[in-house]
Enzyme design. Structure first.
Site, PDB file in Angstrom:
ATOM      1  N   SER A   1       0.848  -1.349  -0.113  1.00 30.12           N
ATOM      2  CA  SER A   1      -0.244  -0.153   0.020  1.00 30.12           C
ATOM      3  C   SER A   1       0.819   1.260   0.043  1.00 30.12           C
ATOM      4  CB  SER A   1      -1.098   0.042   1.290  1.00 30.12           C
ATOM      5  OG  SER A   1      -2.139   0.951   1.015  1.00 30.12           O
TER       6      SER A   1
ATOM      7  N   ASP B   1      -5.811  -3.407  -2.601  1.00 32.38           N
ATOM      8  CA  ASP B   1      -4.966  -3.212  -1.336  1.00 32.38           C
ATOM      9  C   ASP B   1      -4.072  -4.636  -0.950  1.00 32.38           C
ATOM     10  OD1 ASP B   1      -3.421  -2.390   1.292  1.00 32.38           O
ATOM     11  OD2 ASP B   1      -4.146  -0.457   0.325  1.00 32.38           O
TER      12      ASP B   1
END
Length: 312
Positions: free
Chosen positions: A45, A158
């Protein structure tokens, strides 16, 4: 018989944490000031974004840009839509493609990898090739915030859903000693405890955030006279993500522990506080500096104290 002892390869695993991720910049600065430069960088991320900037040699310029961000700048990158996610992410990625990290991962001098999650299967996906910007875009596709993206025939979101601090990827890439940066160690309940935080006044940011929260709160039922008012939808989402990432991080690192964990204290920063970079960077630098004795014990540096000129 003479034998040559290979120098251990140092892996740096940069964790997820949305706006708290600017702390990774301070962590890297403190490590380098102490004479510790990783041989491998992995990120999940926001950790993938900062790790990519570092791996292509753009961290100093990236820091200057981050420190100059105001809330109006953040909003300008937010190409809002309701299907797939709140933000498409194209504006932000186009900016990075023009200014920072438009290189194939295979060409980077410092080996780099990122983690994403396959939305249909839930599988953890390690991204080790292709355009760096595309890899980062997949890794930061936080559900409900950024739209998922197609990459090599898979719909990716993510990486923090499955591996918030990518120790396992760093080890798979050949790291002998792993330094992990966990951005979420102190955040449980933060978004639901308004009295515990004293954030600076930001008229533009606060007004925009209130409007966003009001819009999202329309999705929640109105409380009856006997019920307490529910938190905003954004608070519910943020807190739920925090719980998930803390629990997964603890489980993953218990099974595959890094050699050192750097854990900046960032509970006072919210999910979208990207405009508060200095606060995050300073805390990242402080947390990494506190770990220098551990680095000395592992033989990674001779330095016990250090200061970066020009930095608070």
């Amino acid at each position: 018989m003479n034998t040559l002892q290979r120098k251990p390869r140092i892996g740096l695993a940069l964790g997820s944490g949305s706006a708290r991720g600017w702390a990774h910049i301070g962590v890297i600065q403190a490590l380098e000031q102490a004479g510790v430069r990783p041989d491998i960088v992995c990120g999940t991320s926001i950790g993938a974004l900062v790790g990519a900037a570092y791996s292509v040699g753009e961290l100093d310029r990236f820091e200057k840009w981050v420190l100059g961000l105001g809330f109006k700048d953040i909003v300008s990158f937010m190409d809002l839509r309701l299907n797939g996610g709140m933000l498409k992410g194209e504006r932000l990625m186009a900016f990075f493609r023009r200014n920072f990290i438009d290189y194939p991962i295979e060409s980077l001098k410092m080996p780099f990898g990122a983690v994403a999650t396959a939305l249909h299967s839930g599988n953890e996906v390690w991204l080790r090739n292709g355009p760096t910007v595309d890899v980062v875009r997949a890794s930061i596709a936080l559900p409900g915030l950024f739209s998922p993206v197609w990459h090599d025939g898979q719909l990716l979101v993510d990486g923090g859903l499955v591996n918030p601090v990518p120790v396992s990827l760093a080890r798979a890439m050949g790291a002998d000693i792993i330094i992990a940066v966990d951005l979420n160690s102190d955040i449980l309940g933060r978004h639901l405890n308004r009295n515990a935080q004293q954030e600076p006044v930001d008229p533009v940011g606060n007004a925009w955030m209130r409007k966003l929260q009001q819009n999202l709160s329309t999705l929640l039922p109105e409380p009856t006279a006997d019920e307490q008012r529910l938190p905003s939808m954004l608070d519910v989402v943020a807190t739920s993500l925090n719980i998930m990432q803390v629990r997964i991080t603890r489980s993953r690192m218990a099974g595959d522990p890094p050699d050192i964990v750097i854990a900046p204290r960032l509970a006072h920063l919210g999910l979208l506080d990207f405009h508060r970079a200095k606060t995050a960077i300073d805390e990242g630098r402080r947390a990494a500096s506190a770990c220098i004795p551990n680095l000395v014990e592992l033989g990674l540096t001779q330095t016990t104290t250090h200061h970066r000129p020009g930095k608070a």
